[in-house]
Every structure is written in structure tokens, then in C-alpha cells.
Design a protein around this motif. Sequence first.
Motif, short mmCIF file in Angstrom:
data_model
loop_
_atom_site.label_atom_id
_atom_site.label_comp_id
_atom_site.label_asym_id
_atom_site.label_seq_id
_atom_site.Cartn_x
_atom_site.Cartn_y
_atom_site.Cartn_z
N ASP A 1 0.81 -1.23 0.00
CA ASP A 1 0.00 0.00 0.00
C ASP A 1 0.84 1.28 0.00
O ASP A 1 0.32 2.35 -0.22
N TYR A 2 2.13 1.17 0.24
CA TYR A 2 2.95 2.38 0.22
C TYR A 2 3.97 2.37 -0.91
O TYR A 2 4.76 3.30 -1.04
N HIS B 1 5.57 0.73 9.08
CA HIS B 1 5.50 -0.17 7.93
C HIS B 1 5.46 -1.59 8.46
O HIS B 1 6.22 -1.95 9.37
N PHE B 2 4.60 -2.39 7.87
CA PHE B 2 4.43 -3.79 8.25
C PHE B 2 4.74 -4.70 7.07
O PHE B 2 4.51 -4.33 5.92
N PHE B 3 5.20 -5.90 7.40
CA PHE B 3 5.38 -6.96 6.42
C PHE B 3 4.65 -8.18 6.94
O PHE B 3 4.84 -8.59 8.08
N SER B 4 3.80 -8.76 6.09
CA SER B 4 3.07 -9.97 6.46
C SER B 4 3.85 -11.18 5.98
O SER B 4 4.41 -11.18 4.87
N LEU B 5 3.87 -12.21 6.82
CA LEU B 5 4.58 -13.44 6.51
C LEU B 5 3.60 -14.61 6.44
O LEU B 5 2.61 -14.64 7.16
N LYS B 6 3.93 -15.56 5.59
CA LYS B 6 3.13 -16.78 5.47
C LYS B 6 4.09 -17.93 5.19
O LYS B 6 5.08 -17.76 4.48
N LYS B 7 3.76 -19.09 5.74
CA LYS B 7 4.58 -20.27 5.46
C LYS B 7 4.11 -20.89 4.15
O LYS B 7 2.95 -21.26 4.00
N VAL B 8 5.02 -20.94 3.19
CA VAL B 8 4.74 -21.49 1.86
C VAL B 8 5.84 -22.50 1.54
O VAL B 8 7.02 -22.17 1.60
N ASN B 9 5.44 -23.70 1.23
CA ASN B 9 6.40 -24.76 0.88
C ASN B 9 7.49 -24.92 1.92
O ASN B 9 8.67 -25.04 1.59
N GLY B 10 7.11 -24.88 3.18
CA GLY B 10 8.05 -25.16 4.26
C GLY B 10 8.98 -24.02 4.64
O GLY B 10 9.95 -24.25 5.36
N ASN C 1 -7.54 -0.80 -7.11
CA ASN C 1 -8.50 -0.28 -6.12
C ASN C 1 -8.03 1.05 -5.54
O ASN C 1 -8.62 1.50 -4.56
N GLY C 2 -6.97 1.64 -6.04
CA GLY C 2 -6.48 2.88 -5.48
C GLY C 2 -5.76 2.70 -4.16
O GLY C 2 -5.30 3.65 -3.57
N LEU C 3 -5.64 1.47 -3.65
CA LEU C 3 -5.05 1.24 -2.35
C LEU C 3 -3.73 0.48 -2.41
O LEU C 3 -2.78 0.82 -1.73
N TYR C 4 -3.69 -0.58 -3.18
CA TYR C 4 -2.52 -1.46 -3.18
C TYR C 4 -1.94 -1.61 -4.57
O TYR C 4 -2.66 -1.67 -5.55
N LEU C 5 -0.64 -1.71 -4.60
CA LEU C 5 0.07 -2.02 -5.84
C LEU C 5 0.43 -3.49 -5.80
O LEU C 5 0.94 -3.98 -4.78
N LYS C 6 0.14 -4.21 -6.87
CA LYS C 6 0.58 -5.61 -6.96
C LYS C 6 2.00 -5.59 -7.49
O LYS C 6 2.26 -5.22 -8.62
N VAL C 7 2.92 -5.99 -6.63
CA VAL C 7 4.33 -5.95 -7.00
C VAL C 7 4.74 -7.31 -7.56
O VAL C 7 4.80 -8.31 -6.83
N THR C 8 4.99 -7.33 -8.85
CA THR C 8 5.48 -8.55 -9.50
C THR C 8 6.99 -8.63 -9.31
O THR C 8 7.63 -7.67 -8.86
N LYS C 9 7.55 -9.76 -9.68
CA LYS C 9 9.01 -9.91 -9.55
C LYS C 9 9.73 -8.88 -10.43
O LYS C 9 10.72 -8.29 -10.01
#
Length: 166
Positions: free
Chosen positions: A69-70, A146-155, A80-88
Motif C-alpha cells: 500500500d505504500y 511499515h508492516f510486512f506480512s509473513l506466510k509459510k509457503v512450501n516449508g 483499487n487505489g489502495l494497493y500495488l501488486k508488486v510482481t518480480k
Amino acid sequence: MRYLFTLLSLILLLNCKITIGQHVDCDKTKISNSDKFLLNEFWKKFTLAINAKNKAELSTLIKFPFTCDYCEIKTVNKTNGLYLKVTKKLFYQSQYKIFLDPKLQKIVNKENILDILSVTSENNHCHYDFSYVSIKQSKDWEGQQHFFSLKKVNGKFVITSAWTIP
């Protein structure tokens, strides 16, 4: 007898649904030892990548695309005017810079992830975030984090979004 069996089966099925649908107890003190190990591994790699300003290593710690969002880019409108989808590709072009903030670098070198990790429940899953103060509070403004969200993906744990308050 058949009626009794059907009634008992129905009661068991309803009880099972209630048990399965119960709220997940998300608490930092209840993180498994294996997840603590994985979080610490993420933090070590994250710290090394930030200190070295290594975009390639940082990209291995992110699940693309991630929302931000920043993040800003002049040629792309935020969804949506709120978030940018950051691709690789976008990450390598410009958005890697959000990870090179000296204030973030100071936090990753000073703190242990388990000390600054926030654990909440969202959609019956535990949700992990860490943050840092990007702008200190003043008498005129409440400051910004500023926050970073984490998720467990493929271990392994990876960053899935970047967001800010306020």
C-alpha cells in the motif's frame, strides 16, 4: 433402532462441524518449535540480504506478486487505489527499495524476529506480521509504521504483503 442410529449420526456430524469450525488459538507463545526455527531462518536470510542490498536474495524471501500500500510507481495505477501488486519484474525495477530503508536495516540488525512478531487470527488461520517505525510520532502527527506480512509457503516463511499505518 435405525432411527436411533440416524439420530446419533446426525448429532455426531453436527458436533464434528462445531469442533472443526472452532476459532484457531493464535498466540505468539504457542508458535511451534519448527515454525520458530523457520522464522529465525527467514530472519537470518532477510538480515543478510538487506545488509548486502542483495535484490536476488531478497526476492527468494518474497511470494510474488505481493501487495503493497505504500509502494509507488508513476506509470502504474494501484489496484483499487489502495494497493500495488508488486510482481518480480516490478520488484527488480524499483520496489526492492522499500527493503533498503535504513530504519528497517537498523531493526533487522538489532531485533530478533520473535520479539517483534505480531500474531493474529484471520479467517481461522494464524497471521504473522513484523513492523518498524518509518516516521516517528511528533506533536503534529501520529507517526507511521511499515508492516510486512509473513506466510509459510512450501516449508519456509515468505513475505506476502507490505502495508502501513496510518
